[in-house]
Scaffold this active site. Sequence first.
Site, short mmCIF file in Angstrom:
data_model
loop_
_atom_site.label_atom_id
_atom_site.label_comp_id
_atom_site.label_asym_id
_atom_site.label_seq_id
_atom_site.Cartn_x
_atom_site.Cartn_y
_atom_site.Cartn_z
N LYS A 1 78.00 -109.42 145.39
CA LYS A 1 77.07 -108.97 146.41
C LYS A 1 75.69 -108.88 145.77
O LYS A 1 75.32 -107.88 145.15
CB LYS A 1 77.45 -107.61 147.00
CG LYS A 1 76.69 -107.40 148.31
CD LYS A 1 76.22 -106.00 148.55
CE LYS A 1 74.95 -105.58 147.91
NZ LYS A 1 73.70 -106.16 148.37
N GLU A 35 74.95 -100.48 135.03
CA GLU A 35 73.70 -100.75 134.29
C GLU A 35 72.57 -100.17 135.13
O GLU A 35 72.22 -100.74 136.17
CB GLU A 35 73.51 -102.27 134.14
CG GLU A 35 74.54 -102.94 133.27
CD GLU A 35 74.33 -102.68 131.80
OE1 GLU A 35 73.31 -102.07 131.41
OE2 GLU A 35 75.20 -103.08 131.01
N GLY A 64 78.37 -103.62 149.96
CA GLY A 64 78.60 -102.96 148.66
C GLY A 64 79.62 -101.85 148.81
O GLY A 64 80.56 -101.72 148.01
N GLU A 123 61.57 -93.06 136.37
CA GLU A 123 61.36 -94.51 136.30
C GLU A 123 60.47 -94.93 137.47
O GLU A 123 60.80 -94.69 138.63
CB GLU A 123 62.72 -95.22 136.41
CG GLU A 123 62.61 -96.71 136.24
CD GLU A 123 63.95 -97.41 136.44
OE1 GLU A 123 64.62 -97.14 137.45
OE2 GLU A 123 64.32 -98.22 135.58
P1 NAD Z 1 69.52 -100.41 144.11
O1 NAD Z 1 70.40 -99.46 143.41
O2 NAD Z 1 68.78 -99.95 145.30
O3 NAD Z 1 70.34 -101.69 144.58
C1 NAD Z 1 71.12 -102.45 143.68
C2 NAD Z 1 72.22 -103.14 144.46
O4 NAD Z 1 73.12 -102.16 144.96
C3 NAD Z 1 71.73 -103.94 145.66
O5 NAD Z 1 72.49 -105.13 145.77
C4 NAD Z 1 72.03 -103.00 146.82
O6 NAD Z 1 72.19 -103.66 148.05
C5 NAD Z 1 73.34 -102.36 146.35
N1 NAD Z 1 73.67 -101.08 146.99
C6 NAD Z 1 72.84 -100.20 147.60
N2 NAD Z 1 73.55 -99.16 148.10
C7 NAD Z 1 74.85 -99.37 147.78
C8 NAD Z 1 76.06 -98.64 148.01
N3 NAD Z 1 76.06 -97.49 148.67
N4 NAD Z 1 77.21 -99.14 147.53
C9 NAD Z 1 77.22 -100.29 146.83
N5 NAD Z 1 76.11 -101.04 146.60
C10 NAD Z 1 74.94 -100.58 147.07
O7 NAD Z 1 68.52 -100.97 143.00
P2 NAD Z 1 67.32 -101.99 143.20
O8 NAD Z 1 66.20 -101.27 143.84
O9 NAD Z 1 67.83 -103.26 143.81
O10 NAD Z 1 66.96 -102.32 141.67
C11 NAD Z 1 66.14 -101.51 140.89
C12 NAD Z 1 66.95 -100.60 139.99
O11 NAD Z 1 67.84 -101.37 139.19
C13 NAD Z 1 66.10 -99.84 138.99
O12 NAD Z 1 66.50 -98.50 138.92
C14 NAD Z 1 66.37 -100.53 137.67
O13 NAD Z 1 66.19 -99.74 136.53
C15 NAD Z 1 67.78 -100.94 137.84
N6 NAD Z 1 68.10 -102.05 136.93
C16 NAD Z 1 68.90 -101.83 135.84
C17 NAD Z 1 69.16 -102.86 134.94
C18 NAD Z 1 70.05 -102.65 133.74
O14 NAD Z 1 70.53 -103.65 133.20
N7 NAD Z 1 70.30 -101.45 133.28
C19 NAD Z 1 68.60 -104.11 135.15
C20 NAD Z 1 67.79 -104.30 136.24
C21 NAD Z 1 67.55 -103.27 137.14
#
Ligand code: NAD
Length: 471
Positions: free
Chosen positions: A169, A244, A206, A378
Amino acid sequence: MKTVTKHYIDGAFVESHGREVMDIINPSNGKVIARVTLADEEDARRAIAAAKRAFVSFRQTTKKERANLLRRLHEVVAARVDDLTAAMVEEYGGVVRFAAPIVQAGANAFLATEKALQELPLARSWNKTTVTYEPVGVAGLITPWNANALFLCVKLASAVAAGCTVVIKPSELSSLQTQVWLDCLHEARLPQGLYNVVTGRGDVVGAELVRNPDVAKISFTGSVGVGKTIMRDGAATMKRVTLELGGKSPNILLDDAVLEKAIPTALGIAFLNSGQACAAGTRLLVPKSRLDAVKRAIVDAMPAFLVGYPADRKTAVGPMVTQKQYERVQSYIRKGIAEGAEVLVGGEGHPPGLEAGHFVKPTVFVNVTNDMTIAQEEIFGPVLCVISYETEEDAIRIANDTSFGLHAFVSGTDVQRARRVASQILAGRVAINGMLDDQQAPFGGFKYSGVGREFGTFGIEAFLEPRAILE
Ligand code: NAD
């Protein structure tokens, strides 16, 4: 206007059962460039069923067979690096000088994982006991928008190496990039149902992956908030999880660092991927005695960090992915000022001439203390906090005084000393003198930065369960 109406299930592009349509907006100019039909729970369940069927035979494949698939995957993605980069630039606003190497790193991840697979023993035995490492089952791979191709490739590579089948996803904000990626993967003619891709909302698709009992494992990259939800909701079906999450990475500038080199490097690390990088070094810790010199070096180095259109090779900082992300960065800049930090460069608002897109001014705050909101949370934008320290011990204490622990950086001339400092930092990766990568090294975080590791043998192990047979 492009449209995406299909998902990839059981080896074929199939029309979406979900009917919700979402606009994709070019972050450089705010214009709608595509309409995407989002998946619903039924699409997710169909994808999970296909992965479950495929797992029956895929779990029994040999190392050699999996290695062949990884090499094929590398070939097809490597052949389309330019197309994937162009999609990342248009849809996400990733600057081309960052997007191209990131996509290439995604392609390379398949070969790196194949190497790790060759090195990883999948069986051990002693006396009359044999332990084999078995694929955990169907895995749900959930990714964010900020380096789509890389995350998709890294997670898929580790799962395939372990013998898992997957339902992916991707972020709904990465639909066009995912479409290009799927077009290349389809060329690889992998076994039907081995990978299935359903683009939809996190709280719909998700959430179905997280609660479905036929999914054994979730590998997630994204925010801390969603990571917690996955860990909590996944417990009902005893999901294995790799999370992550975010970061607030320190960059400790030791007092013997050569500023002409270390400061441009520090700014590059802070503004990586326009600041929308989990690993970005957003807290620069500098010796108090060198603070004035550091400020001058930052002002001198800033002209090289041009804000502009992401397709332009001269651009270092592109737009934020969405208007919401633009507002988020603005609110942190206002909060920093309200809490008493001083803007050295940048500040609120759009850079002149770039009002139509989600562009922000790369901003450096000085007079920051580590307890300020901008030093603890962050921001996920090009905002750097400069924090001064008195002694080496003080620097280490400030570096570790955070709820995160994903990445850290140490800059200095005496490498022995830099190593000594690095060894005291609570972070999954500590890079000495620059932004470094090693696709065999584990990537992941301490504390709120996550659970588990990706890349190399560590990433493959995250999809395996040991089974002992005793005679
Ligand atoms: P997000 O958590 O909003 O979304 C990430 C993914 O999770 C998306 O595909 C989203 O649709 C899905 N999602 C949202 N709600 C969900 C739920 N209830 N159940 C399952 N899946 C769900 O994050 P974002 O805004 O897309 O990305 C930014 C964040 O990602 C930042 O906090 C960043 O630090 C983190 N990030 C971490 C790494 C790492 O390797 N540690 C790398 C890149 C980004």
